[in-house]
Write a protein that holds these residues in place. Structure first.
Motif, PDB file in Angstrom:
ATOM      1  N   SER A 123       0.835  -1.206   0.000  1.00 48.41           N
ATOM      2  CA  SER A 123       0.000   0.000   0.000  1.00 48.41           C
ATOM      3  C   SER A 123       0.865   1.248   0.000  1.00 48.41           C
ATOM      4  O   SER A 123       0.616   2.202  -0.757  1.00 48.41           O
ATOM      5  CB  SER A 123      -0.922   0.010   1.224  1.00 48.41           C
ATOM      6  OG  SER A 123      -1.798  -1.084   1.224  1.00 48.41           O
ATOM      7  N   THR A 127       1.502   3.937  -3.142  1.00 50.33           N
ATOM      8  CA  THR A 127       1.124   5.332  -2.921  1.00 50.33           C
ATOM      9  C   THR A 127       2.205   6.250  -3.463  1.00 50.33           C
ATOM     10  O   THR A 127       1.919   7.234  -4.172  1.00 50.33           O
ATOM     11  CB  THR A 127       0.908   5.603  -1.426  1.00 50.33           C
ATOM     12  OG1 THR A 127      -0.149   4.773  -0.935  1.00 50.33           O
ATOM     13  CG2 THR A 127       0.535   7.061  -1.196  1.00 50.33           C
ATOM     14  N   CYS A 131       2.072   8.692  -6.833  1.00 48.14           N
ATOM     15  CA  CYS A 131       2.365  10.126  -6.728  1.00 48.14           C
ATOM     16  C   CYS A 131       3.610  10.526  -7.518  1.00 48.14           C
ATOM     17  O   CYS A 131       4.026  11.701  -7.477  1.00 48.14           O
ATOM     18  CB  CYS A 131       2.546  10.520  -5.261  1.00 48.14           C
ATOM     19  SG  CYS A 131       1.036  10.345  -4.283  1.00 48.14           S
ATOM     20  N   TYR A 152      -1.043   3.177   7.240  1.00 43.43           N
ATOM     21  CA  TYR A 152      -2.159   2.431   6.655  1.00 43.43           C
ATOM     22  C   TYR A 152      -2.766   1.458   7.663  1.00 43.43           C
ATOM     23  O   TYR A 152      -3.992   1.298   7.731  1.00 43.43           O
ATOM     24  CB  TYR A 152      -1.693   1.671   5.410  1.00 43.43           C
ATOM     25  CG  TYR A 152      -1.852   2.469   4.137  1.00 43.43           C
ATOM     26  CD1 TYR A 152      -3.109   2.696   3.597  1.00 43.43           C
ATOM     27  CD2 TYR A 152      -0.747   2.985   3.473  1.00 43.43           C
ATOM     28  CE1 TYR A 152      -3.264   3.426   2.430  1.00 43.43           C
ATOM     29  CE2 TYR A 152      -0.886   3.719   2.298  1.00 43.43           C
ATOM     30  CZ  TYR A 152      -2.152   3.943   1.785  1.00 43.43           C
ATOM     31  OH  TYR A 152      -2.305   4.674   0.634  1.00 43.43           O
ATOM     32  N   LEU A 317      -3.135   2.922  -8.979  1.00 41.98           N
ATOM     33  CA  LEU A 317      -4.161   3.166  -7.964  1.00 41.98           C
ATOM     34  C   LEU A 317      -4.892   1.882  -7.625  1.00 41.98           C
ATOM     35  O   LEU A 317      -5.241   1.630  -6.474  1.00 41.98           O
ATOM     36  CB  LEU A 317      -5.141   4.223  -8.470  1.00 41.98           C
ATOM     37  CG  LEU A 317      -6.304   4.572  -7.535  1.00 41.98           C
ATOM     38  CD1 LEU A 317      -5.791   5.185  -6.246  1.00 41.98           C
ATOM     39  CD2 LEU A 317      -7.272   5.528  -8.238  1.00 41.98           C
ATOM     40  N   LEU A 320      -2.789  -0.192  -5.327  1.00 40.88           N
ATOM     41  CA  LEU A 320      -2.807   0.501  -4.043  1.00 40.88           C
ATOM     42  C   LEU A 320      -4.113   0.238  -3.310  1.00 40.88           C
ATOM     43  O   LEU A 320      -4.113  -0.139  -2.125  1.00 40.88           O
ATOM     44  CB  LEU A 320      -2.634   2.002  -4.283  1.00 40.88           C
ATOM     45  CG  LEU A 320      -3.071   2.971  -3.165  1.00 40.88           C
ATOM     46  CD1 LEU A 320      -2.281   2.725  -1.895  1.00 40.88           C
ATOM     47  CD2 LEU A 320      -2.925   4.405  -3.640  1.00 40.88           C
ATOM     48  N   THR A 321      -5.246   0.423  -3.991  1.00 47.48           N
ATOM     49  CA  THR A 321      -6.533   0.217  -3.335  1.00 47.48           C
ATOM     50  C   THR A 321      -6.754  -1.248  -2.979  1.00 47.48           C
ATOM     51  O   THR A 321      -7.387  -1.561  -1.974  1.00 47.48           O
ATOM     52  CB  THR A 321      -7.691   0.706  -4.217  1.00 47.48           C
ATOM     53  OG1 THR A 321      -7.658   0.009  -5.475  1.00 47.48           O
ATOM     54  CG2 THR A 321      -7.586   2.200  -4.470  1.00 47.48           C
TER      55      THR A 321
END
Length: 504
Positions: A123, A127, A131, A152, A317, A320-321
Motif C-alpha cells: 500500500s 502510494t 504520486c 495504513y 491506484l 494501491l486500493t
C-alpha cells in the motif's frame, strides 16, 4: 441434534452485541472478493507461478480454485447450522475437541498477522509510485515506506473500529476501482495481442496440467495460486452482522470464489499472451519484476499517450486500493475470531468487549492492529540480516500458506464429521456435506503439510510452523487459568439444533 447452546454454556456474554443485519448480500460479496485482494495477489504471485510452470499458469489458476470451492461449500453448510463469527474455531472444536479448535482459531490469527506487513508495505509503495515518487516507491526498505505502511495499518484499524457499515462502503469503492481496472487491463492486453503486439496467441495447451514438468513443481505453483484466492471466508466471520446470517454468508462465499476464478484466469491468460514467459525483455518471469507484474506491464500495455499515462496511474491506484482494502478486510475476520473465542471462554473475556456506539469488537480489533504494527517493525528491522534470498516480509507471505491450509482444511473435514450421521439422508447431503468438503479439506491440509516439509528449515518454515507452535504455550496456560472451554464444557461435540441458533 439437541445440545445446550453456546451462549448458554459459555461464560457470560457482554451486554452489547455486534450490529446485526448491517450487511446485505451485495455488501457481503464485496467483502469476500476484496478480502482476497485480487490486484495485490496477482501482481505479487503471477510472476512466481509463471517462473515455476511457464505457459501452464492458467490451468494452475483454474485448478487452485477447486479446493477453494469445495471448502467454501463446507463453510456454507456449517454456517447454515451455526452462524458464529468464530467460524472454524467453533466448528473444529465441536468436531475434534478444544485443542484442535483452539489451534484453528490461532491459525487464522497467525495467517492474517503474517500477511499484514506485506499488505501495508505494498500500500505504501504504490502510494509513492502513484504520486510519481518512483525512487521511494521502488524501495520497500525505505523508512518513508515503513512509516506510511504503519499509517495504513492505523487508518484501517480505525475504520474497522468505526463499524462494519463504514467498512463495507469503503470496500465497495475500493473494489470498484480494482475490478474495473483489472478487466480493462486484460481486455486491452488481449486486443493488442490480436493486433499483433503481443508475444503469443492464447492456446488450449495452456490448460493442460500434464505439460507441467514434475509433480513437485505443480504442487509448489498450486500453493502459490491458492494464496490468491484466500480471504473470501471473511464473509463468514461477519455472519453475525449480515442479513439472514444462516444463508447470506454461504451464498456470498460461493459467489466470491466464482468471481475470483473468472477474473484470475482472464488476467493470467491476457498477461502471458501479451508479455510471454521469458526471464528477460519484460517477460512475466523477468527477475526484475517477477514479484510486481501489473506494475511492470502497465506502461507496456497502455502505452505512453495521454490516455495511456492516465490508465497506468489508474493501474497503480488499483494495486494501491487492492492492498489497502485487503489490509482492512484482514482485520475484520481476525478480530471477530478472537471475539468469538473470548465469548466461548477460549480467550480472556476482554477480547469479547464490544464498542457500545459502533458495535464492533473494539479490543480484539485494536490488539490485532497493534500486533500487526509490531510484527511489521520487527520484519522491517530484520531486512538485510535475513537468512534467505527473499526479504522477511516476502517469506512471511509464503509462510501464511501453512496456517491457511490448516484452518481451511480442518473446516472441510469438520463439515463431513459433524454431518456424518446425515450423509445417507440424500445424495445432496452425501456430496455437499461429506464427499466434497472432505476432498477440499484433504487437498488443503496436504498443501499445508507439503509447504512445511519442503520449506524445512528455511525462514518460511520458521515463520509458518514456528508461528503455529507458538500458540501451544498460550493454550496450555489458558487451560489452567480459565478451564471450562478447555475441558469441553462450552462447546458440545455436535452442531446445535435449530432451536438453539446463535442469536440473529
Amino acid at each position: 441434534m439437541t445440545v445446550s447452546s453456546p451462549a448458554a454454556s459459555a461464560p457470560d456474554r457482554p451486554p452489547v452485541r455486534l450490529r446485526a443485519g448491517a450487511l446485505s448480500l451485495t455488501a457481503s460479496v464485496v467483502i469476500g472478493v476484496a478480502s482476497a485482494g485480487p490486484a495485490y495477489s496477482l501482481t505479487a504471485t503471477l510472476g512466481l507461478v509463471v517462473l515455476a510452470v511457464g505457459w501452464q499458469a492458467p490451468i494452475v489458476a483454474l485448478l487452485a480454485f477447486v479446493p477453494m470451492l469445495l471448502v467454501a461449500i463446507a463453510y456454507r453448510e456449517l454456517n447454515a447450522a451455526e452462524p458464529d463469527p468464530g467460524t472454524t474455531f467453533v466448528w473444529a472444536t465441536r468436531a475434534f475437541g478444544p485443542l484442535v479448535g483452539w489451534l484453528n482459531g490461532w491459525a487464522i490469527v497467525i495467517a492474517d498477522l503474517l500477511v499484514m506487513a506485506s499488505l501495508a508495505q505494498v500500500s505504501a509503495q504504490y502510494t509513492f509510485l502513484f504520486c510519481g515518487a518512483d525512487g521511494i516507491g521502488s524501495r520497500p526498505d525505505d523508512p518513508r515506506v515503513l512509516l506510511l505502511g504503519l499509517g495504513y495499518i492505523v487508518a484501517m484499524t480505525w475504520v474497522a473500529v468505526r463499524g462494519i457499515t463504514l467498512s463495507a462502503r469503503l470496500q465497495a469503492v475500493l473494489l470498484t476501482v480494482e475490478f474495473v481496472m483489472l478487466v480493462v487491463f486484460a481486455v486491452v492486453a488481449l486486443i493488442r495481442v490480436a493486433l499483433g503486439d503481443g508475444t503469443a496467441t492464447p492456446e488450449l495447451s495452456w490448460f493442460n496440467p500434464l505439460a507441467i514438468g514434475s509433480f513437485s513443481t505443480f504442487v509448489d505453483a498450486l500453493l502459490l495460486m491458492v494464496f490468491i484466492y484466500w480471504g473470501w471466508d471473511s464473509v463468514m466471520s461477519t455472519n453475525e452482522e449480515t442479513k439472514d446470517p444462516r444463508r447470506t454468508p454461504g451464498r456470498s462465499a460461493i459467489i466470491a470464489t466464482i468471481t475470483l476464478v473468472g477474473l484470475y484466469v482472464l488476467v493470467t491468460v491476457a498477461a502471458q499472451a501479451f508479455a510471454g514467459i521469458g526471464t528477460d525483455s519484460g517477460g512475466l518471469a523477468d527477475p526484475e519484476h517477477v514479484d510486481d507484474i501489473l506494475g511492470a506491464l502497465g506502461s507496456a500495455v497502455f502505452g505512453d499517450s495521454t490516455i495511456g499515462t492516465i490508465a497506468v496511474h489508474l493501474l497503480l491506484l488499483m494495486v494501491l486500493t487492492s492492498a489497502a482494502a485487503s489490509t482492512q478486510t484482514t482485520i475484520l475476520p481476525t478480530s471477530r475470531t478472537t471475539y468469538s473465542m473470548a465469548l466461548h471462554g477460549a480467550l480472556p473475556a476482554r477480547y469479547g468487549a464490544v464498542d457500545p456506539r459502533y458495535r464492533t469488537p473494539v479490543v480484539s480489533t485494536v490488539v490485532f492492529g497493534v500486533a500487526s504494527i509490531l510484527l511489521y517493525l520487527v520484519l522491517s528491522a530484520l531486512s538485510g540480516r535475513w537468512g534467505s534470498t527473499e526479504s522477511p516480509i516476502v517469506d512471511a507471505v509464503s509462510a501464511c500458506g501453512i496456517g491457511i491450509g490448516i484452518y481451511y482444511g480442518c473446516t472441510g473435514l469438520a463439515c463431513a464429521w459433524l454431518y456424518r450421521n446425515r450423509l445417507r439422508d440424500s445424495v445432496r447431503d452425501f456430496l455437499m456435506r461429506g464427499l466434497l468438503p472432505t476432498l477440499g479439506g484433504a487437498m488443503l491440509l496436504f498443501a499445508a503439510g507439503w509447504t512445511a516439509v519442503t520449506e524445512w528449515p528455511s525462514p518460511v518454515f520458521l515463520l509458518g510452523v514456528g508461528g503455529m507452535l507458538a500458540g501451544l504455550p498460550i493454550y496450555f496456560r489458558l487451560s489452567r487459568t480459565m478451564p471450562p472451554y478447555f475441558r469441553g464444557e462450552t462447546l458440545a461435540r455436535q452442531l446445535p439444533g435449530p432451536a438453539e441458533a446463535v442469536r440473529e
